[in-house]
Design a protein around this motif. Sequence first.
Motif, PDB file in Angstrom:
ATOM      1  N   PHE A   1       0.840  -1.195   0.000  1.00  0.00           N
ATOM      2  CA  PHE A   1       0.000   0.000   0.000  1.00  0.00           C
ATOM      3  C   PHE A   1       0.872   1.240   0.000  1.00  0.00           C
ATOM      4  CE2 PHE A   1       0.368  -1.336   4.466  1.00  0.00           C
ATOM      5  CZ  PHE A   1       0.873  -0.181   5.062  1.00  0.00           C
ATOM      6  N   ILE A   2       0.254   2.343  -0.383  1.00  0.00           N
ATOM      7  CA  ILE A   2       0.956   3.622  -0.318  1.00  0.00           C
ATOM      8  C   ILE A   2       0.251   4.505   0.697  1.00  0.00           C
ATOM      9  CG2 ILE A   2       1.939   3.603  -2.649  1.00  0.00           C
ATOM     10  CD1 ILE A   2      -0.369   5.432  -3.526  1.00  0.00           C
ATOM     11  N   GLU A   3       1.072   5.253   1.431  1.00  0.00           N
ATOM     12  CA  GLU A   3       0.505   6.207   2.376  1.00  0.00           C
ATOM     13  C   GLU A   3       0.015   7.415   1.600  1.00  0.00           C
ATOM     14  OE1 GLU A   3       2.316   7.291   6.151  1.00  0.00           O
ATOM     15  OE2 GLU A   3       3.686   5.593   5.889  1.00  0.00           O
ATOM     16  N   LEU A   4      -1.145   7.891   1.984  1.00  0.00           N
ATOM     17  CA  LEU A   4      -1.690   9.097   1.361  1.00  0.00           C
ATOM     18  C   LEU A   4      -1.441  10.268   2.297  1.00  0.00           C
ATOM     19  CD1 LEU A   4      -5.050   7.573   0.109  1.00  0.00           C
ATOM     20  CD2 LEU A   4      -2.957   7.908  -1.208  1.00  0.00           C
ATOM     21  N   PRO A   5      -1.107  11.404   1.871  1.00  0.00           N
ATOM     22  CA  PRO A   5      -0.993  11.843   0.482  1.00  0.00           C
ATOM     23  C   PRO A   5       0.412  11.745  -0.094  1.00  0.00           C
ATOM     24  CG  PRO A   5      -0.919  13.753   1.908  1.00  0.00           C
ATOM     25  CD  PRO A   5      -1.044  12.539   2.795  1.00  0.00           C
ATOM     26  N   ASP A   6       1.433  11.410   0.713  1.00  0.00           N
ATOM     27  CA  ASP A   6       2.818  11.495   0.233  1.00  0.00           C
ATOM     28  C   ASP A   6       3.284  10.360  -0.663  1.00  0.00           C
ATOM     29  OD1 ASP A   6       3.132   9.503   2.084  1.00  0.00           O
ATOM     30  OD2 ASP A   6       4.524  10.586   3.370  1.00  0.00           O
ATOM     31  N   GLY A   7       2.588   9.220  -0.665  1.00  0.00           N
ATOM     32  CA  GLY A   7       2.895   8.140  -1.585  1.00  0.00           C
ATOM     33  C   GLY A   7       4.001   7.197  -1.147  1.00  0.00           C
ATOM     34  N   GLU A   8       4.387   7.224   0.142  1.00  0.00           N
ATOM     35  CA  GLU A   8       5.407   6.290   0.626  1.00  0.00           C
ATOM     36  C   GLU A   8       4.839   4.873   0.605  1.00  0.00           C
ATOM     37  OE1 GLU A   8       7.822   5.340   4.716  1.00  0.00           O
ATOM     38  OE2 GLU A   8       7.223   7.408   4.347  1.00  0.00           O
ATOM     39  N   GLU A   9       5.574   3.948  -0.051  1.00  0.00           N
ATOM     40  CA  GLU A   9       5.091   2.575  -0.210  1.00  0.00           C
ATOM     41  C   GLU A   9       5.576   1.685   0.926  1.00  0.00           C
ATOM     42  OE1 GLU A   9       4.537   0.317  -4.157  1.00  0.00           O
ATOM     43  OE2 GLU A   9       6.480  -0.356  -3.384  1.00  0.00           O
TER      44      GLU A   9
ATOM     45  N   ASP B   1      -7.027  -1.209  -4.547  1.00  0.00           N
ATOM     46  CA  ASP B   1      -7.603   0.114  -4.818  1.00  0.00           C
ATOM     47  C   ASP B   1      -8.484   0.644  -3.691  1.00  0.00           C
ATOM     48  OD1 ASP B   1      -6.301   0.467  -7.279  1.00  0.00           O
ATOM     49  OD2 ASP B   1      -7.905  -0.548  -8.368  1.00  0.00           O
ATOM     50  N   ASP B   2      -8.709  -0.135  -2.627  1.00  0.00           N
ATOM     51  CA  ASP B   2      -9.451   0.374  -1.469  1.00  0.00           C
ATOM     52  C   ASP B   2      -8.583   1.368  -0.714  1.00  0.00           C
ATOM     53  OD1 ASP B   2     -11.615  -1.221  -2.037  1.00  0.00           O
ATOM     54  OD2 ASP B   2     -11.369  -2.562  -0.317  1.00  0.00           O
ATOM     55  N   GLU B   3      -9.206   2.435  -0.210  1.00  0.00           N
ATOM     56  CA  GLU B   3      -8.533   3.365   0.682  1.00  0.00           C
ATOM     57  C   GLU B   3      -8.959   3.026   2.098  1.00  0.00           C
ATOM     58  OE1 GLU B   3      -8.678   7.509  -0.354  1.00  0.00           O
ATOM     59  OE2 GLU B   3      -8.261   7.085  -2.470  1.00  0.00           O
ATOM     60  N   VAL B   4      -7.979   2.951   3.001  1.00  0.00           N
ATOM     61  CA  VAL B   4      -8.217   2.477   4.356  1.00  0.00           C
ATOM     62  C   VAL B   4      -7.601   3.455   5.353  1.00  0.00           C
ATOM     63  CG1 VAL B   4      -7.846   0.541   5.938  1.00  0.00           C
ATOM     64  CG2 VAL B   4      -8.061   0.097   3.488  1.00  0.00           C
ATOM     65  N   ILE B   5      -8.304   3.670   6.450  1.00  0.00           N
ATOM     66  CA  ILE B   5      -7.754   4.465   7.545  1.00  0.00           C
ATOM     67  C   ILE B   5      -7.279   3.480   8.612  1.00  0.00           C
ATOM     68  CG2 ILE B   5      -8.236   6.151   9.353  1.00  0.00           C
ATOM     69  CD1 ILE B   5     -10.394   7.324   7.481  1.00  0.00           C
TER      70      ILE B   5
ATOM     71  N   GLY C   1       0.574   6.567  16.767  1.00  0.00           N
ATOM     72  CA  GLY C   1       1.051   7.878  16.324  1.00  0.00           C
ATOM     73  C   GLY C   1       0.002   8.686  15.583  1.00  0.00           C
ATOM     74  N   GLY C   2      -1.207   8.185  15.501  1.00  0.00           N
ATOM     75  CA  GLY C   2      -2.280   8.874  14.784  1.00  0.00           C
ATOM     76  C   GLY C   2      -2.759   8.056  13.602  1.00  0.00           C
ATOM     77  N   ASP C   3      -3.873   8.491  13.019  1.00  0.00           N
ATOM     78  CA  ASP C   3      -4.449   7.775  11.882  1.00  0.00           C
ATOM     79  C   ASP C   3      -3.548   7.886  10.653  1.00  0.00           C
ATOM     80  OD1 ASP C   3      -6.564   7.115  13.457  1.00  0.00           O
ATOM     81  OD2 ASP C   3      -8.001   8.472  12.506  1.00  0.00           O
ATOM     82  N   MET C   4      -3.504   6.792   9.896  1.00  0.00           N
ATOM     83  CA  MET C   4      -2.719   6.740   8.670  1.00  0.00           C
ATOM     84  C   MET C   4      -3.674   6.364   7.536  1.00  0.00           C
ATOM     85  SD  MET C   4       0.761   4.470   8.110  1.00  0.00           S
ATOM     86  CE  MET C   4       0.047   2.842   8.201  1.00  0.00           C
ATOM     87  N   ASN C   5      -3.724   7.190   6.499  1.00  0.00           N
ATOM     88  CA  ASN C   5      -4.552   6.902   5.352  1.00  0.00           C
ATOM     89  C   ASN C   5      -3.706   6.201   4.299  1.00  0.00           C
ATOM     90  OD1 ASN C   5      -6.848   8.204   6.404  1.00  0.00           O
ATOM     91  ND2 ASN C   5      -6.023  10.179   5.787  1.00  0.00           N
ATOM     92  N   VAL C   6      -4.199   5.063   3.790  1.00  0.00           N
ATOM     93  CA  VAL C   6      -3.435   4.294   2.805  1.00  0.00           C
ATOM     94  C   VAL C   6      -4.350   3.855   1.669  1.00  0.00           C
ATOM     95  CG1 VAL C   6      -1.830   3.452   4.570  1.00  0.00           C
ATOM     96  CG2 VAL C   6      -3.770   2.033   3.888  1.00  0.00           C
ATOM     97  N   LYS C   7      -3.709   3.535   0.539  1.00  0.00           N
ATOM     98  CA  LYS C   7      -4.421   2.955  -0.594  1.00  0.00           C
ATOM     99  C   LYS C   7      -3.712   1.658  -0.940  1.00  0.00           C
ATOM    100  CE  LYS C   7      -6.031   3.726  -5.262  1.00  0.00           C
ATOM    101  NZ  LYS C   7      -6.165   4.667  -6.371  1.00  0.00           N
TER     102      LYS C   7
END
Length: 159
Positions: free
Chosen positions: A95-103, A137-141, A146-152
């Motif tokens: 998965f990639i972290e949103l919004p920065d795109g770290e895989e 392709d699902d986006e997941v919180i 350390g806080g919520d992380m949004n990923v795709k």
Amino acid sequence: MVEKVYPMTAEGKVKLEQELEELKTVKRGEIIERIKIARGFGDLSENSEYESAKDEQAFVEGRITTLETMIRFAQIIDNNGVDKDEVSIGKTVTFIELPDGEEEEYTIVGSAESDPFSGKISNDSPIAQALLGKRVDDEVIIATPGGDMNVKITKVSPN
């Protein structure tokens, strides 16, 4: 009393069985020899070598008991009925972290075979709990300390 079930891959069960065999056939003998040698040093009440060997013996015996329980109650994960793009135990998810795109990439395994340093995370971990059952392709919180992380999710593959 219902015993805990330990979900794991077939490969994970084999590794546990190998570790158990090593502890029983090699490590036990080494520790017994260390205890014999340490006893020869005299007064056991002030013998640090003896205490160290006894501590190691207690640890090894505890680990043997734990491994025997895990192997006895192992539940081998079968992904035959799971869609190929669905996250489940025994699969590797990218998965990639949103919004920065770290895989990031993890293999989700049972707690008995988790090894975060090797990219194998427990199905009980917050990351795995959030990803299980999701698809490419699902986006997941993911709620983390350390806080919520949004990923795709970008890829799901069999291990």
